[in-house]
Motif scaffolding. Structure first.
Motif, PDB file in Angstrom:
ATOM      1  N   ASN A  86       0.808  -1.224   0.000  1.00 41.98           N
ATOM      2  CA  ASN A  86       0.000   0.000   0.000  1.00 41.98           C
ATOM      3  C   ASN A  86       0.837   1.267   0.000  1.00 41.98           C
ATOM      4  OD1 ASN A  86      -2.553  -1.289  -0.012  1.00 41.98           O
ATOM      5  ND2 ASN A  86      -2.352  -1.703   2.168  1.00 41.98           N
ATOM      6  N   ALA A  87       1.917   1.302   0.746  1.00 39.65           N
ATOM      7  CA  ALA A  87       2.729   2.520   0.850  1.00 39.65           C
ATOM      8  C   ALA A  87       3.550   2.765  -0.400  1.00 39.65           C
ATOM      9  CB  ALA A  87       3.654   2.435   2.069  1.00 39.65           C
ATOM     10  N   PHE A  88       4.143   1.719  -0.967  1.00 40.29           N
ATOM     11  CA  PHE A  88       5.092   1.898  -2.064  1.00 40.29           C
ATOM     12  C   PHE A  88       4.649   1.260  -3.371  1.00 40.29           C
ATOM     13  CE2 PHE A  88       8.274   1.875   1.625  1.00 40.29           C
ATOM     14  CZ  PHE A  88       8.169   3.246   1.798  1.00 40.29           C
ATOM     15  N   GLY A  89       3.475   0.661  -3.401  1.00 41.96           N
ATOM     16  CA  GLY A  89       2.969   0.096  -4.642  1.00 41.96           C
ATOM     17  C   GLY A  89       3.686  -1.165  -5.096  1.00 41.96           C
ATOM     18  N   LEU A  90       4.366  -1.851  -4.177  1.00 44.34           N
ATOM     19  CA  LEU A  90       5.033  -3.102  -4.533  1.00 44.34           C
ATOM     20  C   LEU A  90       3.993  -4.211  -4.651  1.00 44.34           C
ATOM     21  CD1 LEU A  90       8.091  -2.772  -2.149  1.00 44.34           C
ATOM     22  CD2 LEU A  90       7.961  -2.205  -4.580  1.00 44.34           C
ATOM     23  N   ARG A  91       4.364  -5.301  -5.301  1.00 41.94           N
ATOM     24  CA  ARG A  91       3.427  -6.415  -5.455  1.00 41.94           C
ATOM     25  C   ARG A  91       4.086  -7.709  -4.989  1.00 41.94           C
ATOM     26  NH1 ARG A  91       5.731  -5.167 -10.051  1.00 41.94           N
ATOM     27  NH2 ARG A  91       6.549  -6.784 -11.403  1.00 41.94           N
ATOM     28  N   PRO A  92       3.319  -8.555  -4.312  1.00 44.41           N
ATOM     29  CA  PRO A  92       3.886  -9.828  -3.861  1.00 44.41           C
ATOM     30  C   PRO A  92       4.169 -10.728  -5.049  1.00 44.41           C
ATOM     31  CG  PRO A  92       1.560  -9.667  -3.273  1.00 44.41           C
ATOM     32  CD  PRO A  92       1.938  -8.378  -3.903  1.00 44.41           C
ATOM     33  N   ALA A  93       5.253 -11.470  -4.956  1.00 43.84           N
ATOM     34  CA  ALA A  93       5.634 -12.429  -5.989  1.00 43.84           C
ATOM     35  C   ALA A  93       5.688 -13.803  -5.333  1.00 43.84           C
ATOM     36  CB  ALA A  93       6.965 -12.040  -6.625  1.00 43.84           C
ATOM     37  N   ARG A  94       6.873 -14.297  -5.075  1.00 42.72           N
ATOM     38  CA  ARG A  94       7.016 -15.630  -4.464  1.00 42.72           C
ATOM     39  C   ARG A  94       6.901 -15.571  -2.943  1.00 42.72           C
ATOM     40  NH1 ARG A  94      12.655 -17.427  -6.870  1.00 42.72           N
ATOM     41  NH2 ARG A  94      13.112 -15.318  -6.194  1.00 42.72           N
ATOM     42  N   ARG A  95       6.496 -16.706  -2.393  1.00 45.52           N
ATOM     43  CA  ARG A  95       6.484 -16.899  -0.944  1.00 45.52           C
ATOM     44  C   ARG A  95       7.382 -18.084  -0.644  1.00 45.52           C
ATOM     45  NH1 ARG A  95       2.671 -13.733   1.326  1.00 45.52           N
ATOM     46  NH2 ARG A  95       1.159 -12.918  -0.135  1.00 45.52           N
ATOM     47  N   PHE A  96       8.059 -17.994   0.478  1.00 46.24           N
ATOM     48  CA  PHE A  96       8.936 -19.072   0.921  1.00 46.24           C
ATOM     49  C   PHE A  96       8.415 -19.522   2.277  1.00 46.24           C
ATOM     50  CE2 PHE A  96      11.224 -16.134  -1.781  1.00 46.24           C
ATOM     51  CZ  PHE A  96      11.682 -16.972  -2.784  1.00 46.24           C
ATOM     52  N   GLY A  97       7.481 -20.452   2.238  1.00 44.17           N
ATOM     53  CA  GLY A  97       6.831 -20.890   3.458  1.00 44.17           C
ATOM     54  C   GLY A  97       6.000 -19.763   4.049  1.00 44.17           C
ATOM     55  N   ASP A  98       5.913 -19.765   5.381  1.00 48.02           N
ATOM     56  CA  ASP A  98       5.132 -18.722   6.046  1.00 48.02           C
ATOM     57  C   ASP A  98       6.025 -17.650   6.667  1.00 48.02           C
ATOM     58  OD1 ASP A  98       6.210 -20.173   8.124  1.00 48.02           O
ATOM     59  OD2 ASP A  98       4.330 -20.383   9.228  1.00 48.02           O
ATOM     60  N   ALA A  99       7.301 -17.623   6.263  1.00 48.09           N
ATOM     61  CA  ALA A  99       8.235 -16.703   6.914  1.00 48.09           C
ATOM     62  C   ALA A  99       8.855 -15.666   5.971  1.00 48.09           C
ATOM     63  CB  ALA A  99       9.359 -17.484   7.589  1.00 48.09           C
ATOM     64  N   VAL A 100       8.645 -15.793   4.654  1.00 42.73           N
ATOM     65  CA  VAL A 100       9.276 -14.862   3.714  1.00 42.73           C
ATOM     66  C   VAL A 100       8.326 -14.586   2.562  1.00 42.73           C
ATOM     67  CG1 VAL A 100      11.232 -14.456   2.153  1.00 42.73           C
ATOM     68  CG2 VAL A 100      11.586 -15.758   4.261  1.00 42.73           C
ATOM     69  N   VAL A 101       8.236 -13.314   2.177  1.00 39.00           N
ATOM     70  CA  VAL A 101       7.521 -12.945   0.960  1.00 39.00           C
ATOM     71  C   VAL A 101       8.425 -12.026   0.143  1.00 39.00           C
ATOM     72  CG1 VAL A 101       6.284 -10.965   1.975  1.00 39.00           C
ATOM     73  CG2 VAL A 101       5.360 -12.096  -0.035  1.00 39.00           C
ATOM     74  N   GLU A 102       8.460 -12.277  -1.149  1.00 42.34           N
ATOM     75  CA  GLU A 102       9.237 -11.459  -2.082  1.00 42.34           C
ATOM     76  C   GLU A 102       8.298 -10.409  -2.671  1.00 42.34           C
ATOM     77  OE1 GLU A 102      12.097 -12.649  -5.732  1.00 42.34           O
ATOM     78  OE2 GLU A 102      10.004 -13.277  -5.952  1.00 42.34           O
ATOM     79  N   LEU A 103       8.734  -9.146  -2.642  1.00 40.91           N
ATOM     80  CA  LEU A 103       7.958  -8.054  -3.220  1.00 40.91           C
ATOM     81  C   LEU A 103       8.713  -7.485  -4.406  1.00 40.91           C
ATOM     82  CD1 LEU A 103       6.818  -6.180   0.021  1.00 40.91           C
ATOM     83  CD2 LEU A 103       5.557  -7.895  -1.299  1.00 40.91           C
ATOM     84  N   LEU A 104       8.001  -7.287  -5.499  1.00 36.65           N
ATOM     85  CA  LEU A 104       8.592  -6.739  -6.714  1.00 36.65           C
ATOM     86  C   LEU A 104       7.961  -5.388  -7.037  1.00 36.65           C
ATOM     87  CD1 LEU A 104       8.651  -9.964  -8.915  1.00 36.65           C
ATOM     88  CD2 LEU A 104      10.472  -9.046  -7.446  1.00 36.65           C
ATOM     89  N   GLY A 105       8.619  -4.650  -7.918  1.00 40.74           N
ATOM     90  CA  GLY A 105       8.110  -3.354  -8.345  1.00 40.74           C
ATOM     91  C   GLY A 105       9.117  -2.242  -8.142  1.00 40.74           C
ATOM     92  N   ALA A 106      10.215  -2.537  -7.461  1.00 39.33           N
ATOM     93  CA  ALA A 106      11.313  -1.581  -7.294  1.00 39.33           C
ATOM     94  C   ALA A 106      12.481  -2.073  -8.151  1.00 39.33           C
ATOM     95  CB  ALA A 106      11.721  -1.497  -5.824  1.00 39.33           C
ATOM     96  N   ASP A 107      13.551  -1.308  -8.225  1.00 40.67           N
ATOM     97  CA  ASP A 107      14.728  -1.730  -8.979  1.00 40.67           C
ATOM     98  C   ASP A 107      15.359  -2.989  -8.403  1.00 40.67           C
ATOM     99  OD1 ASP A 107      14.508   0.345 -10.803  1.00 40.67           O
ATOM    100  OD2 ASP A 107      15.903   1.634  -9.739  1.00 40.67           O
ATOM    101  N   ALA A 108      15.203  -3.205  -7.115  1.00 41.81           N
ATOM    102  CA  ALA A 108      15.710  -4.413  -6.453  1.00 41.81           C
ATOM    103  C   ALA A 108      14.534  -5.071  -5.733  1.00 41.81           C
ATOM    104  CB  ALA A 108      16.802  -4.053  -5.441  1.00 41.81           C
ATOM    105  N   PRO A 109      14.488  -6.400  -5.733  1.00 42.01           N
ATOM    106  CA  PRO A 109      13.411  -7.061  -4.994  1.00 42.01           C
ATOM    107  C   PRO A 109      13.582  -6.875  -3.488  1.00 42.01           C
ATOM    108  CG  PRO A 109      14.892  -8.696  -5.975  1.00 42.01           C
ATOM    109  CD  PRO A 109      15.367  -7.347  -6.412  1.00 42.01           C
ATOM    110  N   LEU A 110      12.462  -6.743  -2.794  1.00 38.01           N
ATOM    111  CA  LEU A 110      12.454  -6.671  -1.338  1.00 38.01           C
ATOM    112  C   LEU A 110      11.969  -8.007  -0.805  1.00 38.01           C
ATOM    113  CD1 LEU A 110      12.559  -3.493  -1.609  1.00 38.01           C
ATOM    114  CD2 LEU A 110      10.920  -3.493   0.253  1.00 38.01           C
ATOM    115  N   TYR A 111      12.650  -8.510   0.213  1.00 40.75           N
ATOM    116  CA  TYR A 111      12.244  -9.735   0.882  1.00 40.75           C
ATOM    117  C   TYR A 111      11.874  -9.389   2.312  1.00 40.75           C
ATOM    118  CZ  TYR A 111      14.102 -12.190  -3.122  1.00 40.75           C
ATOM    119  OH  TYR A 111      14.323 -12.634  -4.390  1.00 40.75           O
ATOM    120  N   LEU A 112      10.628  -9.608   2.665  1.00 40.57           N
ATOM    121  CA  LEU A 112      10.179  -9.417   4.035  1.00 40.57           C
ATOM    122  C   LEU A 112      10.413 -10.726   4.767  1.00 40.57           C
ATOM    123  CD1 LEU A 112       6.812  -7.567   3.319  1.00 40.57           C
ATOM    124  CD2 LEU A 112       9.056  -6.562   3.860  1.00 40.57           C
ATOM    125  N   LEU A 113      11.177 -10.666   5.859  1.00 41.78           N
ATOM    126  CA  LEU A 113      11.558 -11.853   6.616  1.00 41.78           C
ATOM    127  C   LEU A 113      10.916 -11.793   7.998  1.00 41.78           C
ATOM    128  CD1 LEU A 113      15.398 -11.655   5.869  1.00 41.78           C
ATOM    129  CD2 LEU A 113      13.643 -12.785   4.503  1.00 41.78           C
TER     130      LEU A 113
END
Length: 132
Positions: A21-48
């Motif tokens: 919502n804040a930066f307009g990123l979009r979820p891509a892959r999930r790695f179990g229930d502990a990591v989500v990859e967000l795309l839409g910036a020059d570098a992917p963000l991984y929420l851990l």
């Protein structure tokens, strides 16, 4: 070189909602229930998902109160006022007034997990206005 940005959070669903919502990123892959990859910036963000109080770097304990680090990320936006409004609506806290320089405008915010971010709107030639 490829840059990946990893962000520790204590609530993955809340973090995903904030960053999409804040930066307009979009979820891509999930790695179990502990990591989500967000795309839409020059570098992917991984929420851990890392629980508060668990060991972080150098045996320090994770604390999701506002903290400071010498490394931070800037988000370059077309319209600073609109970007700030989106970030605040998503749960960011503004840290000071919008400042203007010859290269553009900037405001600092903190996400709900204590991480600091700068929102930048380049004006004119951007950083080339001050490059030597």
């Amino acid at each position: 070189m490829k840059l990946l940005v990893n962000i520790d959070v204590d609530d993955l669903a809340r973090a995903e909602a904030f960053y999409t919502n804040a930066f307009g990123l979009r979820p891509a892959r999930r790695f179990g229930d502990a990591v989500v990859e967000l795309l839409g910036a020059d570098a992917p963000l991984y929420l851990l998902r890392k629980d508060s109080g668990t060991a972080g770097a150098a045996d320090s304990l994770r604390d999701y109160a506002r903290h400071w680090t010498p490394i931070h990320c800037d988000v370059v936006v077309e319209d600073l006022d609109a970007a700030l409004a989106r970030a605040l609506a998503a749960g960011a806290r503004q840290e000071g007034a919008i400042r203007e320089a010859s290269w553009g405008r900037i405001v600092t915010v903190a996400d709900p997990f204590g991480h600091g971010w700068c929102l930048l709107q380049f004006l004119g030639r951007g950083y080339d206005e001050i490059a030597t």
